[in-house]
Scaffold this motif. Sequence first.
Motif, PDB file in Angstrom:
ATOM      1  N   GLU A  34     -15.573  49.938 -41.023  1.00 44.94           N
ATOM      2  CA  GLU A  34     -16.273  49.520 -42.225  1.00 44.94           C
ATOM      3  C   GLU A  34     -16.127  50.643 -43.235  1.00 44.94           C
ATOM      4  OE1 GLU A  34     -20.293  48.576 -41.258  1.00 44.94           O
ATOM      5  OE2 GLU A  34     -19.730  46.783 -40.167  1.00 44.94           O
ATOM      6  N   TYR A  35     -15.805  50.284 -44.463  1.00 48.12           N
ATOM      7  CA  TYR A  35     -15.569  51.288 -45.500  1.00 48.12           C
ATOM      8  C   TYR A  35     -16.610  51.176 -46.588  1.00 48.12           C
ATOM      9  CZ  TYR A  35     -11.236  51.542 -42.993  1.00 48.12           C
ATOM     10  OH  TYR A  35     -10.318  51.684 -41.995  1.00 48.12           O
ATOM     11  N   TRP A  36     -17.163  52.319 -46.959  1.00 44.77           N
ATOM     12  CA  TRP A  36     -18.150  52.389 -48.019  1.00 44.77           C
ATOM     13  C   TRP A  36     -17.408  52.517 -49.331  1.00 44.77           C
ATOM     14  CZ3 TRP A  36     -19.844  57.583 -49.990  1.00 44.77           C
ATOM     15  CH2 TRP A  36     -20.709  57.451 -51.059  1.00 44.77           C
ATOM     16  N   THR A  37     -17.782  51.701 -50.294  1.00 45.85           N
ATOM     17  CA  THR A  37     -17.162  51.770 -51.614  1.00 45.85           C
ATOM     18  C   THR A  37     -18.235  51.926 -52.673  1.00 45.85           C
ATOM     19  OG1 THR A  37     -17.242  49.406 -52.115  1.00 45.85           O
ATOM     20  CG2 THR A  37     -15.346  50.180 -50.850  1.00 45.85           C
ATOM     21  N   ASP A  38     -17.862  52.526 -53.771  1.00 51.41           N
ATOM     22  CA  ASP A  38     -18.719  52.589 -54.951  1.00 51.41           C
ATOM     23  C   ASP A  38     -17.873  52.119 -56.123  1.00 51.41           C
ATOM     24  OD1 ASP A  38     -20.148  53.290 -57.270  1.00 51.41           O
ATOM     25  OD2 ASP A  38     -21.197  54.887 -56.196  1.00 51.41           O
ATOM     26  N   PRO A  39     -17.986  50.851 -56.481  1.00 50.33           N
ATOM     27  CA  PRO A  39     -17.132  50.321 -57.541  1.00 50.33           C
ATOM     28  C   PRO A  39     -17.363  50.986 -58.894  1.00 50.33           C
ATOM     29  CG  PRO A  39     -18.770  48.689 -56.875  1.00 50.33           C
ATOM     30  CD  PRO A  39     -18.873  49.840 -55.929  1.00 50.33           C
ATOM     31  N   GLU A  40     -18.564  51.460 -59.142  1.00 48.99           N
ATOM     32  CA  GLU A  40     -18.840  52.129 -60.415  1.00 48.99           C
ATOM     33  C   GLU A  40     -18.132  53.478 -60.516  1.00 48.99           C
ATOM     34  OE1 GLU A  40     -23.062  52.271 -61.021  1.00 48.99           O
ATOM     35  OE2 GLU A  40     -23.263  50.101 -60.748  1.00 48.99           O
ATOM     36  N   LEU A  41     -18.035  54.166 -59.402  1.00 41.66           N
ATOM     37  CA  LEU A  41     -17.353  55.469 -59.373  1.00 41.66           C
ATOM     38  C   LEU A  41     -15.883  55.353 -59.006  1.00 41.66           C
ATOM     39  CD1 LEU A  41     -20.048  57.667 -57.581  1.00 41.66           C
ATOM     40  CD2 LEU A  41     -19.529  57.557 -60.030  1.00 41.66           C
ATOM     41  N   GLY A  42     -15.462  54.157 -58.561  1.00 41.56           N
ATOM     42  CA  GLY A  42     -14.080  53.975 -58.130  1.00 41.56           C
ATOM     43  C   GLY A  42     -13.778  54.724 -56.850  1.00 41.56           C
ATOM     44  N   PHE A  43     -14.732  54.727 -55.913  1.00 45.27           N
ATOM     45  CA  PHE A  43     -14.606  55.477 -54.660  1.00 45.27           C
ATOM     46  C   PHE A  43     -14.566  54.539 -53.470  1.00 45.27           C
ATOM     47  CE2 PHE A  43     -16.718  57.070 -50.868  1.00 45.27           C
ATOM     48  CZ  PHE A  43     -15.932  58.168 -50.574  1.00 45.27           C
ATOM     49  N   CYS A  44     -13.776  54.901 -52.466  1.00 45.96           N
ATOM     50  CA  CYS A  44     -13.774  54.225 -51.176  1.00 45.96           C
ATOM     51  C   CYS A  44     -13.603  55.285 -50.086  1.00 45.96           C
ATOM     52  CB  CYS A  44     -12.642  53.199 -51.101  1.00 45.96           C
ATOM     53  SG  CYS A  44     -12.628  52.265 -49.537  1.00 45.96           S
ATOM     54  N   SER A  45     -14.204  55.033 -48.934  1.00 47.02           N
ATOM     55  CA  SER A  45     -14.123  56.005 -47.839  1.00 47.02           C
ATOM     56  C   SER A  45     -12.886  55.833 -46.967  1.00 47.02           C
ATOM     57  CB  SER A  45     -15.388  55.919 -46.970  1.00 47.02           C
ATOM     58  OG  SER A  45     -15.469  54.657 -46.335  1.00 47.02           O
ATOM     59  N   CYS A  46     -11.980  54.924 -47.329  1.00 48.36           N
ATOM     60  CA  CYS A  46     -10.782  54.711 -46.505  1.00 48.36           C
ATOM     61  C   CYS A  46      -9.743  55.819 -46.723  1.00 48.36           C
ATOM     62  CB  CYS A  46     -10.161  53.345 -46.804  1.00 48.36           C
ATOM     63  SG  CYS A  46      -9.295  53.212 -48.376  1.00 48.36           S
ATOM     64  N   LYS A  47      -8.826  55.940 -45.759  1.00 53.36           N
ATOM     65  CA  LYS A  47      -7.766  56.944 -45.858  1.00 53.36           C
ATOM     66  C   LYS A  47      -6.866  56.701 -47.055  1.00 53.36           C
ATOM     67  CE  LYS A  47      -7.292  58.127 -40.994  1.00 53.36           C
ATOM     68  NZ  LYS A  47      -6.386  58.161 -39.845  1.00 53.36           N
ATOM     69  N   ASP A  48      -6.599  55.445 -47.373  1.00 56.92           N
ATOM     70  CA  ASP A  48      -5.729  55.125 -48.497  1.00 56.92           C
ATOM     71  C   ASP A  48      -6.278  55.695 -49.802  1.00 56.92           C
ATOM     72  OD1 ASP A  48      -3.409  53.852 -49.647  1.00 56.92           O
ATOM     73  OD2 ASP A  48      -4.785  52.379 -50.501  1.00 56.92           O
ATOM     74  N   PHE A  49      -7.600  55.682 -49.942  1.00 54.60           N
ATOM     75  CA  PHE A  49      -8.206  56.243 -51.149  1.00 54.60           C
ATOM     76  C   PHE A  49      -7.841  57.720 -51.279  1.00 54.60           C
ATOM     77  CE2 PHE A  49     -11.566  58.531 -53.355  1.00 54.60           C
ATOM     78  CZ  PHE A  49     -11.573  57.864 -54.568  1.00 54.60           C
ATOM     79  N   ALA A  91     -25.265  57.718 -41.085  1.00 57.93           N
ATOM     80  CA  ALA A  91     -24.368  56.968 -40.203  1.00 57.93           C
ATOM     81  C   ALA A  91     -23.033  56.703 -40.894  1.00 57.93           C
ATOM     82  CB  ALA A  91     -25.027  55.657 -39.776  1.00 57.93           C
ATOM     83  N   LEU A  92     -23.069  56.363 -42.180  1.00 61.45           N
ATOM     84  CA  LEU A  92     -21.836  56.152 -42.939  1.00 61.45           C
ATOM     85  C   LEU A  92     -21.000  57.419 -42.999  1.00 61.45           C
ATOM     86  CD1 LEU A  92     -22.802  54.008 -46.054  1.00 61.45           C
ATOM     87  CD2 LEU A  92     -21.149  53.435 -44.299  1.00 61.45           C
ATOM     88  N   ALA A  93     -21.644  58.543 -43.248  1.00 57.11           N
ATOM     89  CA  ALA A  93     -20.930  59.817 -43.345  1.00 57.11           C
ATOM     90  C   ALA A  93     -20.280  60.175 -42.013  1.00 57.11           C
ATOM     91  CB  ALA A  93     -21.879  60.924 -43.790  1.00 57.11           C
ATOM     92  N   GLN A  94     -20.986  59.980 -40.923  1.00 56.87           N
ATOM     93  CA  GLN A  94     -20.426  60.275 -39.606  1.00 56.87           C
ATOM     94  C   GLN A  94     -19.243  59.363 -39.305  1.00 56.87           C
ATOM     95  OE1 GLN A  94     -23.914  59.879 -37.127  1.00 56.87           O
ATOM     96  NE2 GLN A  94     -24.188  62.097 -37.031  1.00 56.87           N
ATOM     97  N   ASP A  95     -19.382  58.082 -39.617  1.00 57.86           N
ATOM     98  CA  ASP A  95     -18.303  57.135 -39.375  1.00 57.86           C
ATOM     99  C   ASP A  95     -17.089  57.469 -40.235  1.00 57.86           C
ATOM    100  OD1 ASP A  95     -17.244  54.772 -38.098  1.00 57.86           O
ATOM    101  OD2 ASP A  95     -17.448  53.786 -40.047  1.00 57.86           O
TER     102      ASP A  95
END
Length: 102
Positions: A34-49, A91-95
């Motif tokens: 599961e990937y955390w995104t912030d559309p307002e900041l244009g951020f995603c926690s995936c490797k591709d980002f 939990a998101l940060a650890q994942d």
Amino acid sequence: MSRIDTAVESGSVKLLRFAPSGRRLWIVVGRDSEYWTDPELGFCSCKDFYFSSLTKGEPCYHLKSVHKAMLDDKFVAFEFSDDEYTAFLQALAQDSASQLLR
């Protein structure tokens, strides 16, 4: 059907709302995690980002999926208490850290 359309249509885009603050987190369920995104900041926690989006300036498909889901008003929404926000972020940060280290 594109990956973006598939993510939106399958219910993989999730909005987590925290009350009473109104904080919002967007999650996209991908193939591996599961990937955390912030559309307002244009951020995603995936490797591709980290490896492509930052250098090419093109958003990953998770961010594109969130934008499409917002436009189409087609996402799964969950309500949480603000009391759960800190534990959820931890939990998101650890994942995210474990995904990046793979």
